[in-house]
Design an enzyme around this catalytic site. Structure first.
Site, short mmCIF file in Angstrom:
data_model
loop_
_atom_site.label_atom_id
_atom_site.label_comp_id
_atom_site.label_asym_id
_atom_site.label_seq_id
_atom_site.Cartn_x
_atom_site.Cartn_y
_atom_site.Cartn_z
N CYS A 142 -83.69 -49.86 27.98
CA CYS A 142 -84.73 -50.76 28.50
C CYS A 142 -86.11 -50.38 27.98
O CYS A 142 -86.88 -51.25 27.54
CB CYS A 142 -84.71 -50.74 30.02
SG CYS A 142 -84.53 -49.08 30.74
N HIS A 222 -90.48 -50.06 35.17
CA HIS A 222 -91.20 -49.01 34.44
C HIS A 222 -92.62 -49.50 34.13
O HIS A 222 -92.85 -50.71 34.02
CB HIS A 222 -90.55 -48.75 33.08
CG HIS A 222 -89.11 -48.35 33.10
ND1 HIS A 222 -88.63 -47.23 33.74
CD2 HIS A 222 -88.03 -48.91 32.50
CE1 HIS A 222 -87.32 -47.11 33.53
NE2 HIS A 222 -86.93 -48.13 32.80
P1 NAD Z 1 -74.21 -48.98 36.81
O1 NAD Z 1 -73.78 -47.69 37.38
O2 NAD Z 1 -75.08 -49.89 37.62
O3 NAD Z 1 -72.94 -49.84 36.39
C1 NAD Z 1 -71.85 -49.29 35.72
C2 NAD Z 1 -70.58 -49.90 36.28
O4 NAD Z 1 -69.47 -49.42 35.54
C3 NAD Z 1 -70.35 -49.56 37.75
O5 NAD Z 1 -69.97 -50.73 38.43
C4 NAD Z 1 -69.21 -48.54 37.69
O6 NAD Z 1 -68.39 -48.57 38.84
C5 NAD Z 1 -68.46 -49.03 36.46
N1 NAD Z 1 -67.60 -48.02 35.82
C6 NAD Z 1 -67.60 -46.68 35.96
N2 NAD Z 1 -66.65 -46.13 35.18
C7 NAD Z 1 -66.03 -47.15 34.54
C8 NAD Z 1 -64.96 -47.24 33.62
N3 NAD Z 1 -64.32 -46.16 33.18
N4 NAD Z 1 -64.58 -48.47 33.19
C9 NAD Z 1 -65.22 -49.58 33.61
N5 NAD Z 1 -66.24 -49.57 34.49
C10 NAD Z 1 -66.64 -48.36 34.94
O7 NAD Z 1 -74.88 -48.65 35.42
P2 NAD Z 1 -75.93 -49.54 34.63
O8 NAD Z 1 -77.29 -49.25 35.17
O9 NAD Z 1 -75.45 -50.95 34.57
O10 NAD Z 1 -75.88 -48.86 33.21
C11 NAD Z 1 -74.88 -49.19 32.24
C12 NAD Z 1 -75.37 -48.79 30.87
O11 NAD Z 1 -76.56 -49.54 30.59
C13 NAD Z 1 -75.75 -47.32 30.70
O12 NAD Z 1 -75.53 -46.95 29.36
C14 NAD Z 1 -77.24 -47.34 30.97
O13 NAD Z 1 -77.92 -46.24 30.39
C15 NAD Z 1 -77.63 -48.63 30.30
N6 NAD Z 1 -78.87 -49.23 30.79
C16 NAD Z 1 -79.17 -49.22 32.11
C17 NAD Z 1 -80.37 -49.77 32.52
C18 NAD Z 1 -80.78 -49.75 33.95
O14 NAD Z 1 -81.95 -49.70 34.22
N7 NAD Z 1 -79.90 -49.81 34.90
C19 NAD Z 1 -81.23 -50.35 31.60
C20 NAD Z 1 -80.86 -50.38 30.25
C21 NAD Z 1 -79.68 -49.81 29.85
#
Ligand code: NAD
Length: 339
Positions: A142, A222
């Protein structure tokens, strides 16, 4: 129609699934989840087919009365592209599985850069990715997405001699009750530079950018403070016009009464945005100032939302010949990007 599967249905995955479902040239095959929680129920309510991300846990869905369309391998096989939205580090483990099905994959910014063939930001390197042989692309984080959206046009128009950015990062997302800090502002990392500058260079290799980061006890957005030494000395108004011409940059008008992330999120909800999402960088217009060739500005970034249109464009970059300008316009129009 590009058939798209989403593996991991949390903060990013649920938004990407909705964005894919809204595209005229994409079909959402389904989403994979590890457990039958409220998000699984909400996915079904939206009409999305659910797949068990971990086959051994399929019984838990049956116990909760949730019908599954299949397991993760079924989803990958039925998809032209899989978008992996699993927690950081899991995408790396999943990559071999996508490759075993010959299914191109999009990974997220929590993964290390070398986990995917290329890193991606639509404004910075869409066409380079589209024209490459990449089978996987990592949508940068992000913070990196937001920085790339501002630095790319500045570099093109004026040349960037050096960018210095302080990032005030949200401690966690609103649903992450176990994150912090709750009563401090913490350098994170203490060492300088933070990883964000080098990450910008994965999509904009030529730009000199140093970043410092702190974590703050907020969940909404942020905040970035930018100081960019340009290779020329434009007027502030010209820089403002340049940024206003970027569809994924919202220049907050003076007099709007928007003093921070709370008001921005309120504005997004008043505007009827799904989940109150702000897909755009939000730059305070009056903060755009120049002292000689030194540009200063403040922007806020909705961490849950800004990478979502980028994921949609990354799908087209991997799976089609659609030019960048067309993909971005299609994504923006179907989502309603642009305040
Ligand atoms: P999150 O924890 O909100 O969502 C991840 C989901 O994946 C959860 O529902 C979890 O239960 C599920 N999960 C866990 N293990 C799994 C598996 N083996 N198979 C399938 N699903 C599984 O995380 P998020 O914030 O959505 O982040 C996901 C990615 O995006 C990460 O790489 C993070 O760094 C990136 N990201 C996050 C943000 C943010 O602010 N949240 C912003 C940009 C990028």
């Amino acid at each position: 129609m590009i058939r798209v599967g989403v593996n991991g249905y949390g903060t990013i995955g649920k938004r990407v699934a909705d964005a894919v479902a809204a595209q005229p040239d994409m079909a959402l095959v389904g989403v994979a989840k590890t457990r039958p929680n409220y998000e699984a129920e909400a996915a079904l309510r939206r009409g999305y087919d659910l797949h068990a991300a971990i086959a051994e846990r399929a019984d838990a869905f049956a116990d909760a009365g949730i019908d599954l369309a299949g397991d993760l391998d079924d989803l990958i096989e039925a998809s032209d592209v899989v978008v992996d939205c699993c927690p950081a580090g899991i995408g790396e483990r999943n990559r071999a599985r996508y490759a075993a099905h010959d299914t191109p994959a999009i990974l997220q910014g929590g993964e290390a850069a070398d986990v995917a063939d290329v890193s991606f930001n639509a404004r910075a390197n869409y066409e380079a990715v589209r024209d490459s042989d990449a089978e996987s692309a990592r949508v940068v984080s992000c913070n990196t997405t937001a920085l790339s959206r501002v630095l790319a046009p500045l570099e093109e128009e004026y040349g960037v001699e050096k960018a210095r950015v302080t990032l005030i990062r949200r401690g966690g997302d609103p649903a992450e009750t176990d994150r912090g800090p709750i009563n401090d502002v913490v350098p994170d990392p203490v060492s300088i530079p933070s990883h964000h500058g080098p990450d910008v260079n994965t999509v904009l290799p030529g730009i000199a950018v140093d970043t410092l980061a702190v974590k703050a006890p907020v969940t909404r957005m942020h905040t970035h403070g930018l100081n960019v030494t340009l290779e020329s000395t434009p007027e502030a108004g010209a820089v403002r016009d340049l940024l206003e011409a970027e569809s994924r940059v919202f220049v907050i008008p003076e007099g709007a009464g928007v003093d921070g992330g709370g008001a921005l999120k309120d504005y997004a909800m008043d505007a009827g945005r799904p989940r109150g999402d702000l897909w755009e960088n939000c730059v305070w217009g009056e903060s755009i100032q120049l002292q000689g060739s030194d540009l200063y500005l403040f922007e806020n970034v909705h961490q849950e939302a800004d990478v979502v249109p980028e994921n949609v464009d990354a799908i087209r970059a991997l799976a089609t010949d659609v030019p960048a300008v067309e993909s971005v316009a299609r994504t923006d129009e179907s989502l309603g990007v642009g305040l």
